[in-house]
Design an enzyme around this catalytic site. Structure first.
Site, PDB file in Angstrom:
ATOM      1  CB  CYS A   9      29.600  -6.886 -53.497  1.00  0.00           C
ATOM      2  SG  CYS A   9      30.858  -7.365 -54.697  1.00  0.00           S
ATOM      3  NE  ARG A  15      30.655  -3.156 -52.516  1.00  0.00           N
ATOM      4  CZ  ARG A  15      29.366  -2.906 -52.614  1.00  0.00           C
ATOM      5  NH1 ARG A  15      28.748  -2.328 -51.595  1.00  0.00           N
ATOM      6  NH2 ARG A  15      28.700  -3.207 -53.712  1.00  0.00           N
ATOM      7  CG  ASP A 124      30.611  -0.200 -54.884  1.00  0.00           C
ATOM      8  OD1 ASP A 124      31.818  -0.433 -55.096  1.00  0.00           O
ATOM      9  OD2 ASP A 124      29.686  -0.726 -55.511  1.00  0.00           O
TER      10      ASP A 124
HETATM   11  P1  4NP Z   1      31.483  -4.220 -56.116  1.00  0.00           P
HETATM   12  O1  4NP Z   1      31.702  -2.815 -56.842  1.00  0.00           O
HETATM   13  O2  4NP Z   1      30.001  -4.475 -56.073  1.00  0.00           O
HETATM   14  O3  4NP Z   1      32.037  -4.001 -54.742  1.00  0.00           O
HETATM   15  O4  4NP Z   1      32.252  -5.264 -56.914  1.00  0.00           O
HETATM   16  C1  4NP Z   1      31.194  -2.471 -58.100  1.00  0.00           C
HETATM   17  C2  4NP Z   1      31.819  -2.901 -59.228  1.00  0.00           C
HETATM   18  C3  4NP Z   1      31.355  -2.495 -60.476  1.00  0.00           C
HETATM   19  C4  4NP Z   1      30.264  -1.656 -60.566  1.00  0.00           C
HETATM   20  C5  4NP Z   1      29.627  -1.239 -59.429  1.00  0.00           C
HETATM   21  C6  4NP Z   1      30.086  -1.652 -58.185  1.00  0.00           C
HETATM   22  N1  4NP Z   1      29.814  -1.214 -61.839  1.00  0.00           N
HETATM   23  O5  4NP Z   1      28.950  -0.306 -61.866  1.00  0.00           O
HETATM   24  O6  4NP Z   1      30.292  -1.709 -62.867  1.00  0.00           O
END
Ligand code: 4NP
Length: 155
Positions: A9, A15, A124
């Protein structure tokens, strides 16, 4: 030779760690932990070294799944074996992987393995806050993925 699976991800805190935890749990339950290796990583370097988001840890533990991985960035060696199953959570992750590393034989999106899902991308929860809904999508996709791998690999 074991089968390698890596979930990818953006941040590797919401995720893909959830998918790694759920899939590892399914693999353990199926008695396949010596045949299938499970990992996860992020396309960004934003959260390297951090534990999974508290929302992901909470929803996993509610479902009896422990997870203690730390975030890392995906690297070329993760995709160097064409037989590795590389499972992106959404279209952006898939496009980022292609842009960084080129085409990969077994690059999929998790919900490719949930044919009845109305969605193709795992939303997300970092933005939506809805970790339980994401868990349900991830659990469905992981079940379909395990069936597909067992069929493909004859295990
Ligand atoms: P992930 O979610 O891709 O599912 O781990 C996110 C975690 C952090 C951020 C964006 C999505 N961020 O903008 O820091």
């Amino acid at each position: 030779m074991s089968v390698q699976v890596i979930f990818v991800c953006l941040g590797n805190i919401c995720r893909s760690p959830m998918a790694e935890g759920v899939f590892q749990h399914l693999v353990d339950e199926a008695g396949l932990s010596d045949k299938i290796q499970v990992d996860s990583a992020g396309t960004s370097s934003w959260h390297i070294g951090e534990p999974a988001h508290s929302g992901t840890r909470r929803v996993l533990s509610r479902h009896g799944i422990s997870y203690d991985g730390r975030a890392r960035r995906v690297r070329a060696s993760d995709l160097s074996d064409p037989s590795t199953y590389v499972i992106a959570m959404d279209w952006d992750n898939e496009a980022d992987l292609r842009a960084q590393f080129g085409d990969h034989l077994r690059l999929y999106r998790l919900l490719d393995f949930s044919p009845d899902s109305p969605e193709q991308d795992v939303p997300d929860p970092y933005y939506t806050g809805n970790f339980e809904r994401v868990y349900n999508l991830v659990a469905d996709g992981c079940q379909g993925l395990l069936v597909a791998i067992r069929r493909q690999e004859g295990i």
